[in-house]
Design a protein around this motif. Structure first.
Motif, PDB file in Angstrom:
ATOM      1  N   LEU A   3       0.869  -1.176   0.101  1.00 28.16           N
ATOM      2  CA  LEU A   3      -0.032   0.146   0.080  1.00 28.16           C
ATOM      3  C   LEU A   3       0.937   1.304  -0.044  1.00 28.16           C
ATOM      4  N   THR A   4       1.997   1.369   0.751  1.00 34.22           N
ATOM      5  CA  THR A   4       2.774   2.495   0.891  1.00 34.22           C
ATOM      6  C   THR A   4       3.510   2.690  -0.265  1.00 34.22           C
ATOM      7  N   ALA A   5       3.708   1.625  -1.112  1.00 42.90           N
ATOM      8  CA  ALA A   5       4.559   1.788  -2.337  1.00 42.90           C
ATOM      9  C   ALA A   5       3.663   2.543  -3.275  1.00 42.90           C
ATOM     10  N   HIS A   6       2.349   2.593  -3.071  1.00 48.48           N
ATOM     11  CA  HIS A   6       1.219   3.168  -3.974  1.00 48.48           C
ATOM     12  C   HIS A   6       0.877   4.519  -3.537  1.00 48.48           C
ATOM     13  N   GLY A   7       1.545   5.034  -2.235  1.00 47.09           N
ATOM     14  CA  GLY A   7       1.155   6.204  -1.888  1.00 47.09           C
ATOM     15  C   GLY A   7       0.131   6.254  -0.908  1.00 47.09           C
ATOM     16  N   VAL A   8      -0.506   4.905  -0.399  1.00 54.79           N
ATOM     17  CA  VAL A   8      -1.469   4.873   0.363  1.00 54.79           C
ATOM     18  C   VAL A   8      -1.031   4.583   1.947  1.00 54.79           C
ATOM     19  N   VAL A   9      -1.397   5.742   2.817  1.00 55.31           N
ATOM     20  CA  VAL A   9      -0.665   5.624   4.141  1.00 55.31           C
ATOM     21  C   VAL A   9      -1.959   5.837   5.238  1.00 55.31           C
ATOM     22  N   ARG A  10      -2.968   6.249   4.539  1.00 61.81           N
ATOM     23  CA  ARG A  10      -4.061   6.686   5.609  1.00 61.81           C
ATOM     24  C   ARG A  10      -5.418   5.904   4.960  1.00 61.81           C
ATOM     25  N   LEU A  11      -6.250   5.592   6.064  1.00 58.78           N
ATOM     26  CA  LEU A  11      -7.614   4.922   5.793  1.00 58.78           C
ATOM     27  C   LEU A  11      -8.143   5.598   4.964  1.00 58.78           C
ATOM     28  N   GLU A  12      -8.364   7.169   4.893  1.00 56.55           N
ATOM     29  CA  GLU A  12      -8.899   8.010   4.134  1.00 56.55           C
ATOM     30  C   GLU A  12      -8.662   7.617   2.587  1.00 56.55           C
ATOM     31  N   GLN A  13      -7.255   7.474   2.316  1.00 56.28           N
ATOM     32  CA  GLN A  13      -6.700   7.044   0.998  1.00 56.28           C
ATOM     33  C   GLN A  13      -7.389   5.480   0.705  1.00 56.28           C
ATOM     34  N   VAL A  14      -7.443   4.669   1.577  1.00 63.17           N
ATOM     35  CA  VAL A  14      -7.736   3.250   1.188  1.00 63.17           C
ATOM     36  C   VAL A  14      -9.396   3.126   0.745  1.00 63.17           C
ATOM     37  N   ALA A  15     -10.013   4.172   1.218  1.00 61.81           N
ATOM     38  CA  ALA A  15     -11.556   4.611   0.742  1.00 61.81           C
ATOM     39  C   ALA A  15     -11.627   4.787  -0.670  1.00 61.81           C
ATOM     40  N   GLY A  16     -10.481   5.386  -1.115  1.00 61.94           N
ATOM     41  CA  GLY A  16     -10.612   5.563  -2.765  1.00 61.94           C
ATOM     42  C   GLY A  16     -10.522   4.422  -3.503  1.00 61.94           C
ATOM     43  N   LEU A  17     -10.340   3.272  -2.917  1.00 65.55           N
ATOM     44  CA  LEU A  17      -9.861   2.129  -3.643  1.00 65.55           C
ATOM     45  C   LEU A  17     -11.095   0.994  -3.311  1.00 65.55           C
ATOM     46  N   SER A  18     -11.433   0.197  -4.475  1.00 61.29           N
ATOM     47  CA  SER A  18     -12.321  -0.968  -4.111  1.00 61.29           C
ATOM     48  C   SER A  18     -11.559  -2.297  -3.255  1.00 61.29           C
ATOM     49  N   GLU A  19     -12.272  -3.211  -3.027  1.00 63.18           N
ATOM     50  CA  GLU A  19     -11.744  -4.285  -2.377  1.00 63.18           C
ATOM     51  C   GLU A  19     -11.056  -4.948  -3.308  1.00 63.18           C
ATOM     52  N   SER A  20     -11.241  -5.061  -4.681  1.00 57.43           N
ATOM     53  CA  SER A  20     -10.665  -5.830  -5.767  1.00 57.43           C
ATOM     54  C   SER A  20      -9.497  -5.001  -6.091  1.00 57.43           C
ATOM     55  N   ASP A  21      -9.283  -3.729  -5.912  1.00 56.92           N
ATOM     56  CA  ASP A  21      -8.088  -3.147  -6.043  1.00 56.92           C
ATOM     57  C   ASP A  21      -7.089  -3.192  -4.955  1.00 56.92           C
ATOM     58  N   VAL A  22      -7.405  -3.381  -3.676  1.00 61.33           N
ATOM     59  CA  VAL A  22      -6.481  -3.756  -2.919  1.00 61.33           C
ATOM     60  C   VAL A  22      -6.160  -5.286  -3.082  1.00 61.33           C
ATOM     61  N   LEU A  23      -6.837  -6.154  -3.128  1.00 60.93           N
ATOM     62  CA  LEU A  23      -6.489  -7.344  -3.297  1.00 60.93           C
ATOM     63  C   LEU A  23      -5.615  -7.789  -4.587  1.00 60.93           C
ATOM     64  N   ALA A  24      -5.703  -6.850  -5.487  1.00 58.18           N
ATOM     65  CA  ALA A  24      -4.836  -6.998  -6.379  1.00 58.18           C
ATOM     66  C   ALA A  24      -3.294  -6.522  -6.228  1.00 58.18           C
ATOM     67  N   LEU A  25      -3.152  -5.989  -5.033  1.00 61.20           N
ATOM     68  CA  LEU A  25      -1.957  -5.528  -4.825  1.00 61.20           C
ATOM     69  C   LEU A  25      -1.057  -6.859  -4.331  1.00 61.20           C
ATOM     70  N   HIS A  26       0.089  -6.844  -4.777  1.00 64.20           N
ATOM     71  CA  HIS A  26       1.050  -8.049  -4.521  1.00 64.20           C
ATOM     72  C   HIS A  26       1.475  -7.739  -2.952  1.00 64.20           C
ATOM     73  N   GLY A  27       1.152  -8.902  -2.351  1.00 64.93           N
ATOM     74  CA  GLY A  27       1.472  -8.761  -0.873  1.00 64.93           C
ATOM     75  C   GLY A  27       0.122  -8.404   0.147  1.00 64.93           C
TER      76      GLY A  27
END
Length: 281
Positions: free
Chosen positions: A220-244
């Motif tokens: 997540l941090t490699a994609h600039g996502v360091v806050r929960l508010e930023q996670v809310a801009g992603l779908s669950e499938s977006d998050v699961l698609a990230l390696h790790g």
């Protein structure tokens, strides 16, 4: 006293107000306020109780599926120890969150600088405060043992020092390592210390990621996502698609977001939280 993320969210929502533990003696006191991922949790009571006195209502208040499940959980480990019922309540946000995001004024900076100077003078190993802040600024999200080695310190004493800085809102803990807070950056800039990355962006305000494991945090941090508010801009499938990132990380993200009143973006592309899109550059 360890409390699972799902239980913390339920305490915050008021659905859980007791916990049961097998201890040789009480490990918390009435009035203790524990800093947790959802904020402050206060201990309202500590009572030794016979196992036979537990009821289905106790199980519900503790978030257990049933009285049998509660008893089974207590008997799994240390069955020879007495049972304690601990009353719990959500006591508000961790004051350090707001503190580290508040840029201090001149008077506050002077007070912080004086406090840092006192820590340096009292240290038998010599001055360490500015070097530690600069190292965390240079190497955010780096494991504590690696940072300690660079400082020529053992890991426990290094962590203890960082906790002192964290108490004053100068740093914040990540799932891996630490990062400099807006408050800490202001102090370094005020003193004119050369920053490793001139003009490094001040950490954005918001809720930091919960503990989701090293691999998922790196993804997540490699994609600039360091806050929960930023996670809310992603779908669950977006998050699961990230390696790790796997089901464990997703589950803890979902629990933390529920507690914060956030949710993942709908897969249709419409985000329920406008302006929460993560930085990807």
């Amino acid at each position: 006293m360890q409390i699972r993320p799902a239980e913390l969210a339920a305490i915050r929502a008021g659905d859980i107000d007791v916990a049961f533990r097998r201890w040789e003696r009480p490990r918390v006191r009435v009035g203790t306020r524990m800093r947790t991922a959802v904020g402050l949790v206060e201990v309202t009571s500590v009572d030794r109780v016979p196992m036979r006195s537990l009821t289905a209502a106790d199980a519900r208040r503790a978030g257990a599926a049933s009285l049998a499940a509660l008893r089974h959980g207590l008997d799994r480990l240390h069955a020879d120890r007495p049972v304690y019922r601990i009353g719990l309540r959500y006591a508000g946000v961790d004051p350090r969150h707001a503190l580290r995001e508040a840029v201090p004024d001149a008077a506050e900076i002077d007070a912080i600088v004086a406090w840092l100077d006192r820590l340096d003078r009292a240290s038998p190993a010599g001055p360490w405060t500015r070097a530690t802040l600069l190292l965390i600024d240079e190497l955010p999200a780096t494991r504590a043992p690696e940072l300690a080695q660079r400082m020529g310190r053992d890991t426990p004493s290094f962590k203890q020092n960082v906790r002192k800085l964290k108490e004053r809102g100068l740093t914040e803990s990540l799932d891996i390592g630490y990062r400099l807070s807006a408050r800490g950056a202001a102090v370094l800039d005020h003193e004119g210390h050369p920053r490793s990355v001139p003009g490094r962006a001040v950490p954005e305000p918001g809720i930091p990621l919960p503990h989701i494991g090293a691999a998922a945090t790196r993804a997540l941090t490699a994609h600039g996502v360091v806050r929960l508010e930023q996670v809310a801009g992603l779908s669950e499938s977006d998050v699961l698609a990230l390696h790790g990132v796997g089901p464990y990380a997703l589950r803890h993200l979902r629990t933390a977001m529920d507690a914060a009143g956030l949710s993942f973006r709908d897969d249709s592309g419409a985000s329920p939280h406008a302006g929460a899109a993560p930085e990807t550059s």
